[in-house]
Structure formats: C-alpha cells, structure tokens
Design an enzyme around this catalytic site. Structure first.
Site, PDB file in Angstrom:
ATOM      1  N   HIS A 145       0.832  -1.196   0.000  1.00  0.00           N
ATOM      2  CA  HIS A 145       0.000   0.000   0.000  1.00  0.00           C
ATOM      3  C   HIS A 145       0.868   1.249   0.000  1.00  0.00           C
ATOM      4  CE1 HIS A 145      -3.016   2.767   2.209  1.00  0.00           C
ATOM      5  NE2 HIS A 145      -3.110   2.928   0.914  1.00  0.00           N
ATOM      6  N   ASN A 195      -5.115   3.962   7.861  1.00  0.00           N
ATOM      7  CA  ASN A 195      -6.533   4.295   7.714  1.00  0.00           C
ATOM      8  C   ASN A 195      -7.356   3.870   8.920  1.00  0.00           C
ATOM      9  OD1 ASN A 195      -6.597   5.696   5.297  1.00  0.00           O
ATOM     10  ND2 ASN A 195      -6.671   3.827   4.072  1.00  0.00           N
TER      11      ASN A 195
END
Length: 507
Positions: A145, A195
C-alpha cells in the site's frame, strides 16, 4: 534469508491512474524494467509520457543526472494485455477498489506469470485475505500500500493476508527499502495501520463540533498551534474530500461489525448528501469559492495580567510556563507540587485536562474557580492553547487564568466545557487505537508510530506521544471520557492497561 528483487527483475504495474503511474515511476527509478498495463486504450502510453516528463523535471532541478533520468524513462514500457506480463517477477495491481474485479484480475494473472512471480495489490481498504481466497496459490499474494503521491510519500504498508508466505512479505519489505521507501509490516485487517489508526483524528473533532464545543476554524487552529499537526481535522477532511473520507470511515466501521469507536458522523453524512465535498467541490466545512475568506479562530481578547501567579511542581508544562513568563518579564513564584494543580492566578486554579469537564473537576476537587487547559505537543513552543471554564467559576477568576496564559505568550481559545477539550482527547484516542492495533497483532509499536508520522504527517507517533503524556494519564483521560459518555467508544485498550499496571511504556 530473503532480499530485495534484483534490478534486472521485471516489475509490472496494472492501472495507469495516478497511483499506478506513481508506483511505476518508483520502480523505474529503482532500476527495474517496468511494464505498465491499462485497459483504457492509450492510457499506459500517456502515463509513461508523464512519468518521463517527471524524470526530466527532476534532472532539471538537479535531483537526477540527465543520463539517469533518460535511463529511468527508457525502462518503462506500455503493454496491451495480461499475457504480456509473462516475464514479470512482481506484479502490482492498482485498479478500482472492487473485490470481485481484483479477484478476477489475479486469477487471470496466476495463469499468465511464472509460479515465482509475486502478486501485489495496492488496495487501501480491501482485505488481502479476501482477494487471495479466489487464488490457487494465495501464498504469493500480499498488499503493498503506497500513499499518494507514491514518488514523494515515503511510507509503504507491506500487508500480509492470512495465507501470505512470510518470505514474500520479507522480499517486498526489502524491495521497498531498496526503492528508497520506509516500509512497515501490517496484518490484513480493516484499514491496515494508517486508515484505521487515523480515524479518531476526524471522529473526535466531529464529536466536539457536534456538541458545540467550538467552530471548525478554532478547533483546527488548536490542533495546529497546540497539537503541532500540519493541518487541522476539518481542513484535512476538506482536502481529502468528504466522499472519500466518509467512505473510508464507513468501510472501517462496517468491517469492525459496527464498533462504536469508528462510528461515522451525521455532520459528515450531511455534507456528502449535499454535495459539499470540500475543496474539489468548492465547499465543505469551509467555503473555497472565489472571493470567500477563511474564518479566523475564536481568540479571547487581551486581558489584564493577574497580580499573583504561582506555578506548582516541575512538570514539563510548569517548566515551559515558567520559561515563557520569564521571557516576557512577568513575575511569578514557584511552589512544590500540589496534586494536579499547574498554576494559580489570583483565585483561579489551572489544571491540564484529564478528560473531565471543568465543571465536574471543580466539584470533585472542591475548587469552584477551575480553568482547564488543553494538551500541547510542546508547551514551550505552542502558540495557542484551548481552555474550558467551570460553570461555578466567577468571571474575575476566569479572566485571571486566561490573562496568565496570555502573559506567557499564548493565544487563548475558550471552548465550551467539553470533556478532554480537543487535543487531549484526540491524542489519547489516537494512542488508544494504535495500542489496540499492536495488541491485536496488526503491527508492532515502532511500525504504528512510523506509519502515522510518514503516512499522515503526524508530529509524533501516537504511542511515543502517549509515553510523553504518561500512560497512566492517558488511561485516566480515557476513563473519564467513558464515564461522561457511557459509550464503549472510549474503552481503554487492554495493552495500555497492562503497561500501566506493569509500570512500563511503549519503548
């Protein structure tokens, strides 16, 4: 022992949007032959032209030699179909965030590439375990990511699904290092590290706004000027886009089976429903249309200096306050520590918030003239402090307390008497979520602090900040918030509780 992929290894990137192109640029800069594939005709070739232009700009600024820029650009190749990726050692998927679409792509890739090829998704929200469930060999699938823009952002989350082979994650970690990135290992759980752990930065500000604690500009200013955050939460949500931010919050909330810690905000839902998405739509919490001016934070006008100031103890806050008063030629006296009292100004007693309201604190301590001050990253350098005043406090005492802080050089914003003010409750909830991530094996303490500093530019890792505040104090703040709201949202992480009982921190 694993090691990074050799520079001769072909790296393929599927998806030529902003993220895919950015990842292709990183891999090409890292010395790899790069194949870029997109199902939109001409999109890959157009993206490569843009990447080469970026290399040329870097050469013009002296960040690359002209020869290195040309060589990096020459390593990029646009291809037209998955079969063209047959020689890839690593394939990075950066396409639409849809589980079925990703599963279909990876099943096709399994038959197109060699058995030794590592398959990677750049997903920010979809379970790597779920993607891998459709594959014959999920051991070679992992998440990589990147953060946008990939060439500039240092952080890369290396995400292992339930089936991901450890040597695959290690190879990706070492490869990201070789590309000049700062990788961290993470387990495939909702939101991964950043996140997930970042949710309280938005959630607590939205809760305070909902309760009328202060306006957006004031809360943003306190987070910047006291908390040291680069952007306030409302500015940041406007920049990200409320459709995106709200969707991520909902995704994490649902993935955790509606855990109240991640509960979405009705205020943000209203903005999304209205189409007020932030900067990109011209309006969010702030107005970005031509001619609009950004509102200023609420700041208490200058008040008289109190005649009698006493500072108590040698805490970091007391020492910083003494230094600032001395620098401004303000006289004061010092005394031994007196409970949690930071200072007195005339008849006012100043304390740092511990998660109670000022009104409750005044009752509990039998000091009606109580004024609470917010947490600061560094009280010696902060330019603004938030305060709350007990309902029992008389005006003269409140003015004396605020006058003391102003005399020390702080701009003072008086919030409504909400528990934990804004910076303290935000930091403790960030630390709580980071602690839970560590406790649940998502990552280790060093990784979560690194991820939050580099992924969202926090001034300090949340666990390092908790160490500085003191884990016992963090636990106290969370306990008082939980008592006030009666919500499981503020439950204290078992790992924080353990560390408090063991008298240890997150070092």
């Amino acid at each position: 022992m694993t090691q990074a992929l050799s520079q001769q290894a072909v790296v393929a990137v599927i998806g030529a949007g902003a993220m895919g192109a950015g990842i292709a640029q990183v891999a090409a800069a890292g010395g790899h032959p790069v194949k870029l594939l997109d199902n939109r005709p001409g999109a890959a070739a157009q993206a490569i032209e843009g990447i080469r232009a970026q290399f040329e700009k870097m050469a013009a600024r002296g960040k690359l030699s002209a020869e290195a820029a040309q060589a990096a650009g020459a390593r990029l190749q646009a291809v037209g179909q998955v079969a063209d990726l047959f020689d890839a050692a690593l394939v990075v998927e950066a396409i639409v965030e849809n589980l079925q679409v990703k599963q279909t792509l990876f099943k096709e890739l399994e038959t197109a590439v060699s058995e030794g090829c590592i398959l990677v998704s750049n997903t920010s929200s979809i379970s790597i375990t779920a993607i891998g469930a459709a594959l014959g060999n999920p051991q070679r699938l992992a998440g990589l990511h990147f953060f946008n823009p990939a060439p500039l952002m240092a952080l890369v989350e290396v995400v292992s699904g339930l089936a991901t082979a450890p040597d695959v994650a290690s190879t990706l970690y070492d490869t990201a290092l070789a590309w000049g990135k700062t990788p961290v290992h993470a387990k495939s759980t909702p939101g991964f590290i950043v996140n997930r752990v970042a949710r309280p930065y938005y959630a607590e500000a939205l809760r305070v706004l909902t309760e009328g604690g202060a306006d957006c500009a004031t809360l943003d200013a306190c987070c910047r000027e006291s908390g040291g955050f680069r952007m306030g939460p409302f500015e940041l949500m406007d920049m990200i886009g409320h459709d995106v931010n709200f969707a991520v919050t909902n995704s994490v909330w649902r993935a955790f089976f509606n855990d109240p810690r991640f509960l979405p905000s009705l205020i943000q839902q209203d903005l999304v429903d209205a189409g007020f998405l932030g900067k990109k739509s011209g309006r969010g919490f702030y107005d970005y249309q031509d001619g609009a001016s950004k509102p200023l934070p609420a700041t208490v006008p200058a008040l008289a200096r109190p005649h009698e100031i006493v500072l108590y103890g040698q805490s970091a806050a007391a020492q910083a306050l003494a230094m600032r008063l001395q620098a401004n030629n303000v006289s004061f006296t010092q005394a031994h520590a007196l409970g949690d009292t930071l200072a007195t100004a005339g008849s006012a007693t100043l304390r740092i918030t511990d998660g109670r309201t000022a009104t409750r604190c005044a009752v509990d301590t039998q000091t009606p003239n109580t004024v609470l001050i917010d947490l600061a990253l560094d009280y010696a350098k902060a330019t603004r402090l938030a305060v709350s005043v007990a309902a029992q406090c008389d005006d003269a005492a409140a003015n004396s307390a605020i006058g003391l802080l102003q005399a020390a050089g702080f701009a003072v914003s008086q919030l409504q008497d909400i528990p934990g003010l804004i910076v303290m409750r935000t930091v403790t909830m960030l630390a709580n979520e980071a602690s839970d991530a560590v406790n649940q094996g998502v990552c280790d303490a060093a990784a979560v602090d690194t991820a939050m500093r580099l992924g969202v530019n926090y001034p300090c890792g949340p666990l390092a900040w908790a160490n500085h505040v003191g884990l016992a104090q963090v636990s106290t703040v969370l306990g008082h918030l939980a008592q006030t709201y009666g919500e499981d949202r503020y439950r204290t992480s078992p790992l924080i509780q353990h560390h408090v009982f063991a008298a240890k921190d997150f070092s």
